[in-house]
Scaffold this motif. Sequence first.
Motif, short mmCIF file in Angstrom:
data_model
loop_
_atom_site.label_atom_id
_atom_site.label_comp_id
_atom_site.label_asym_id
_atom_site.label_seq_id
_atom_site.Cartn_x
_atom_site.Cartn_y
_atom_site.Cartn_z
N ALA A 46 -5.84 1.34 1.52
CA ALA A 46 -6.05 -0.11 1.65
C ALA A 46 -7.54 -0.45 1.69
O ALA A 46 -7.95 -1.54 1.26
CB ALA A 46 -5.37 -0.62 2.92
N ILE A 103 0.84 -1.19 0.00
CA ILE A 103 0.00 0.00 0.00
C ILE A 103 0.88 1.25 0.00
O ILE A 103 1.87 1.33 0.73
CB ILE A 103 -0.91 0.00 1.24
CG1 ILE A 103 -1.84 -1.23 1.21
CG2 ILE A 103 -1.73 1.28 1.32
CD1 ILE A 103 -2.75 -1.29 0.00
N VAL A 109 0.53 -1.92 6.04
CA VAL A 109 -0.63 -1.05 6.27
C VAL A 109 -0.53 -0.43 7.67
O VAL A 109 -0.36 -1.15 8.66
CB VAL A 109 -1.94 -1.83 6.14
CG1 VAL A 109 -3.14 -0.91 6.36
CG2 VAL A 109 -2.03 -2.51 4.79
N LEU A 117 -2.30 -7.44 1.82
CA LEU A 117 -1.91 -6.03 1.76
C LEU A 117 -0.75 -5.81 2.73
O LEU A 117 -0.90 -6.03 3.94
CB LEU A 117 -3.09 -5.13 2.12
CG LEU A 117 -4.43 -5.45 1.43
CD1 LEU A 117 -5.50 -4.45 1.88
CD2 LEU A 117 -4.28 -5.44 -0.07
#
Length: 440
Positions: free
Chosen positions: A245, A20, A265, A262
């Motif tokens: 995200a 991200i 984050v 992801l």
Amino acid sequence: MAELKIIEPACGGWRGSLTIPGDKSVSHRSVMFAGLGDRPVHIRNFLHAADCLSTVAVMRALGVQIQFLGEHELIVTGKGLHGLTEPMGVLDAGNSGTTLRLMMGLLAAQPFFSVFTGDASLMQRPMGRVLQPLSQMGAQIFGRNGNNNLPLSILPMQKKLRGICYDSPVASAQVKSAILLAGLYADAPTTVTEPYVSRDHTEQMLAGFGVRMERSGTSVTVFPVQKTKYCAPEEITVPGDISSAAFFLAAASIISGSRLCLHNVGINPTRTGILDVFMEMGAHLCVKNRRQSGGEPVADIEVEAAPLHGVSFGAQIMPRLIDEIPALAAAALFADGDTVITGAGELRVKETDRLHAIAEEFQKIAPGSIEEREDGLVIHGGAQLQHARVASRGDHRMAMSLAVLGAAGEGAVLEEADSVNISYPSFFSEIKRLQESGRD
């Protein structure tokens, strides 16, 4: 001409992993606060997007040296806490409310004249909520429409600002941050009390620069800073932005066959309302590998498609997820039952009136699915979706949520798709990559 983007329906789900981009809020503050120091600060994972570049341009105009080593890496060398210099021209905040409001607090205390402008959207956004407390501190700021809108002129201060105790009527990190930054230069401690605690990146980062901060309940106090006590760190690593995200958390939850990881984050507790609501909706989320990055907590988040159900949430959690409402609204259309959102009136004064924009644009794809309320929305899940032409209205978060909605449904034609450049320039290339991975 604004960009037109064809959003294809997802086939086989979105699969893979992605890192991200840097947090927009932290990226802004890292450049501003480093610019008040007197030694080089190496900033990594900086969000190289339009809003944050507006902050870079403003700080350069104030005499701060900023050198990019790459797209997401830069060195900021300030001239000290009292080293900012009068700009030669008008300062342009572009589309960035964060740049404008935080810099209003910082420049309110300076012994020189400055003028701010911005783009058509920012010209309409309310600044009185920041100007009022700064005026109580002794700042002299004047603007259009009863001192509520750009352009704004900030007159030189010949003495210190007054430390105040301010009860903010709204829980707003931008309002709070502007007051705290002005408080660095005040003659006494400055306290801001909010109805609920808003995101605390300013408090966390200022503390990392050696500024004395104290918190009690929903109040935070900053103490005036002596030049020798403001100590910039050698390096800041910006965590990934949970607001960016959010769109992939929503997409992976509602697009059948999806599974995403992801990376990096930011999970600052004042920002994780999105995770709480998704978990309550029944999303399959797993937060792993918790660690620290640039003084902020970060983690990797795994998410996969899951049946969701409607929920209700309101003012108490709103400061922790205000920017994520468009992503949550898209997911709610696929939930079983109604999702009721209240206490979200702040969305009416974002880049666009997001409550009205969600109600109008989402219903082009899902007719009859959303009721607009004064301070929120009622979203009826399980609606029949159709292909439609929709518009971001120049709002980056509207663009990304509509893209997710189109991909999860029957596709869409998205007007002003280039508004994603405000916070996530690589958004559509990431979508393409993940869609192709799902087809393999």
